[in-house]
Write a protein that holds these residues in place. Structure first.
Motif, PDB file in Angstrom:
ATOM      1  N   SER A  11       0.831  -1.200   0.000  1.00 30.18           N
ATOM      2  CA  SER A  11       0.000   0.000   0.000  1.00 30.18           C
ATOM      3  C   SER A  11       0.868   1.253   0.000  1.00 30.18           C
ATOM      4  CB  SER A  11      -0.932  -0.005   1.213  1.00 30.18           C
ATOM      5  OG  SER A  11      -1.605   1.226   1.352  1.00 30.18           O
ATOM      6  N   LEU A  16      -1.987   2.813  -2.976  1.00 32.84           N
ATOM      7  CA  LEU A  16      -3.326   2.236  -2.970  1.00 32.84           C
ATOM      8  C   LEU A  16      -3.644   1.825  -1.540  1.00 32.84           C
ATOM      9  CD1 LEU A  16      -3.200   0.007  -6.170  1.00 32.84           C
ATOM     10  CD2 LEU A  16      -4.710   1.961  -5.810  1.00 32.84           C
ATOM     11  N   SER A  17      -4.788   2.226  -1.036  1.00 37.13           N
ATOM     12  CA  SER A  17      -5.146   1.891   0.338  1.00 37.13           C
ATOM     13  C   SER A  17      -5.315   0.389   0.497  1.00 37.13           C
ATOM     14  CB  SER A  17      -6.433   2.604   0.745  1.00 37.13           C
ATOM     15  OG  SER A  17      -7.541   2.045   0.061  1.00 37.13           O
ATOM     16  N   LYS A  19      -7.791  -1.034   1.910  1.00 34.50           N
ATOM     17  CA  LYS A  19      -9.176  -1.331   1.541  1.00 34.50           C
ATOM     18  C   LYS A  19      -9.315  -1.499   0.035  1.00 34.50           C
ATOM     19  CE  LYS A  19     -13.850   0.607   1.830  1.00 34.50           C
ATOM     20  NZ  LYS A  19     -14.677   1.745   2.322  1.00 34.50           N
ATOM     21  N   THR A  20      -8.651  -0.618  -0.731  1.00 30.17           N
ATOM     22  CA  THR A  20      -8.728  -0.701  -2.193  1.00 30.17           C
ATOM     23  C   THR A  20      -8.047  -1.965  -2.698  1.00 30.17           C
ATOM     24  OG1 THR A  20      -8.804   1.694  -2.414  1.00 30.17           O
ATOM     25  CG2 THR A  20      -8.099   0.447  -4.338  1.00 30.17           C
ATOM     26  N   HIS A  23     -10.279  -4.824  -2.175  1.00 28.66           N
ATOM     27  CA  HIS A  23     -11.367  -4.793  -3.161  1.00 28.66           C
ATOM     28  C   HIS A  23     -10.880  -5.289  -4.519  1.00 28.66           C
ATOM     29  CE1 HIS A  23     -14.807  -3.499  -5.495  1.00 28.66           C
ATOM     30  NE2 HIS A  23     -14.036  -2.691  -6.222  1.00 28.66           N
ATOM     31  N   TYR A  24      -9.709  -4.827  -4.946  1.00 29.39           N
ATOM     32  CA  TYR A  24      -9.174  -5.265  -6.240  1.00 29.39           C
ATOM     33  C   TYR A  24      -8.903  -6.764  -6.245  1.00 29.39           C
ATOM     34  CZ  TYR A  24      -8.585  -0.409  -7.762  1.00 29.39           C
ATOM     35  OH  TYR A  24      -8.799   0.884  -8.150  1.00 29.39           O
ATOM     36  N   VAL A  56      -3.899   2.390 -11.210  1.00 28.42           N
ATOM     37  CA  VAL A  56      -4.189   3.697 -10.619  1.00 28.42           C
ATOM     38  C   VAL A  56      -4.535   4.705 -11.702  1.00 28.42           C
ATOM     39  CG1 VAL A  56      -3.170   5.676  -9.432  1.00 28.42           C
ATOM     40  CG2 VAL A  56      -2.849   3.371  -8.517  1.00 28.42           C
ATOM     41  N   ARG A  59      -7.901   3.902 -13.471  1.00 36.29           N
ATOM     42  CA  ARG A  59      -9.029   4.209 -12.606  1.00 36.29           C
ATOM     43  C   ARG A  59      -9.188   5.714 -12.413  1.00 36.29           C
ATOM     44  NH1 ARG A  59     -13.109   2.045 -11.942  1.00 36.29           N
ATOM     45  NH2 ARG A  59     -13.336   2.151  -9.669  1.00 36.29           N
ATOM     46  N   ASP A  60      -8.065   6.458 -12.414  1.00 30.25           N
ATOM     47  CA  ASP A  60      -8.149   7.920 -12.349  1.00 30.25           C
ATOM     48  C   ASP A  60      -8.875   8.485 -13.563  1.00 30.25           C
ATOM     49  OD1 ASP A  60      -6.887   8.092  -9.927  1.00 30.25           O
ATOM     50  OD2 ASP A  60      -4.919   8.630 -10.736  1.00 30.25           O
ATOM     51  N   VAL A  65     -13.911  -1.156 -13.825  1.00 24.16           N
ATOM     52  CA  VAL A  65     -13.048  -2.267 -13.423  1.00 24.16           C
ATOM     53  C   VAL A  65     -12.985  -3.341 -14.510  1.00 24.16           C
ATOM     54  CG1 VAL A  65     -12.831  -4.192 -11.794  1.00 24.16           C
ATOM     55  CG2 VAL A  65     -13.319  -1.894 -10.945  1.00 24.16           C
TER      56      VAL A  65
END
Length: 272
Positions: A11, A16-17, A19-20, A23-24, A56, A59-60, A65
């Motif tokens: 991270s 990237l967190s 949590k992210t 999720h990924y 990143v 997604r920005d 996804v």
């Protein structure tokens, strides 16, 4: 012993967190290189850092996804670039729409308080050629442009004499129900045999409150608003199709900002 990066370390490296990253992993976008079966701890390899950096940036750019997964799974550079280019084209379309909305809002905020100049006009019945169709509201602009071009080509090829500006009639249902009848017409002299969508029509006469709209059709609702407000305030509005006359259209000028459209609202006049 695990030699990869913990999820926390990965991270920090990738921004990237946790949590992210979880999720990924769950959606199959970026799975850890290894998961400890006993503890469930996730470990990532240094080789996954560039992949995370690509994710990143995609997604920005609001790439879904599923599309990011397709880019990462692409077997060759050409396929990957095509997927990215297609997404960028969609972004450019959205940007153009947003820019148009911004310009429309600015125009609304800068309009004078008194709105459009309105005059009353009597239009007589006219023989014409036209294209009439029931259309969806979302399709009306593209349909209108196609009808304009088709009628222009027909009148030019036949050498017909125009007796007035090209115009349009639009049923109230087109606005109220998002589907209704539209007619684009060219007033002409003489008899004309129907060809394809083009037919001989008689454009009915009417009493109109008329205002001039300058610029693209995206903001023509402002002119309609002025006319409708005027008709309601003076209690002179009547049922009937809305009418437009295209004094300067795509047939005449390249830029939509140079278009000039007269908008007619049906009214009742006791002293017409």
């Amino acid at each position: 012993m695990h030699t990869g990066l913990t999820v926390g370390a990965f991270s920090r490296v990738t921004h990237l967190s946790i949590k992210t990253l979880r999720h990924y992993h769950d959606v199959g976008l970026l799975a850890p290189a290894d998961v400890d079966p006993g503890t469930g701890y996730r470990y990532y390899s240094l080789e996954q850092v560039p992949t995370a950096q690509v994710i990143v940036r995609l997604r920005d750019l609001d790439m879904p996804v599923a599309d990011v997964k397709a880019v990462l799974a692409a077997e060759d550079v050409s396929t990957r670039n095509e997927l990215i280019a297609a997404h960028l084209a969609r972004l450019e379309d959205r940007l153009a729409q947003a820019q148009s909305a911004v310009e429309s809002l600015r125009e609304l905020l800068s309009r004078p308080a008194y709105g459009s100049t309105i005059e009353y006009r009597t239009v007589r019945e006219q023989p014409a050629i036209g294209i009439r169709e029931v259309v969806e509201r979302q399709d009306v602009v593209s349909w209108w442009q196609g009808a304009l071009g088709e009628l222009h080509g027909f009148t030019t090829a036949r050498g017909l004499h125009r007796t007035g500006p090209i115009g349009g009639l639009f049923a109230s249902e087109l606005l109220q129900d998002e589907r209704g009848e539209a007619l684009v017409f060219v007033p002409v002299d003489g008899d004309v045999r129907p060809v394809g969508r083009i037919d001989a029509v008689v454009v009915p006469g009417a009493e109109l409150a008329v205002a001039v709209h300058r610029g693209p059709l995206q903001t023509i609702d402002l002119t309609y608003g002025d006319l409708g407000t005027h008709a309601a305030r003076h209690e002179i509005g009547v049922d009937g199709p809305l009418r437009e006359f295209y004094l300067r259209s795509p047939l005449d000028v390249a830029s939509e900002h140079d278009w000039v459209t007269e908008v007619g609202w049906p009214i009742f006049r006791s002293n017409g």
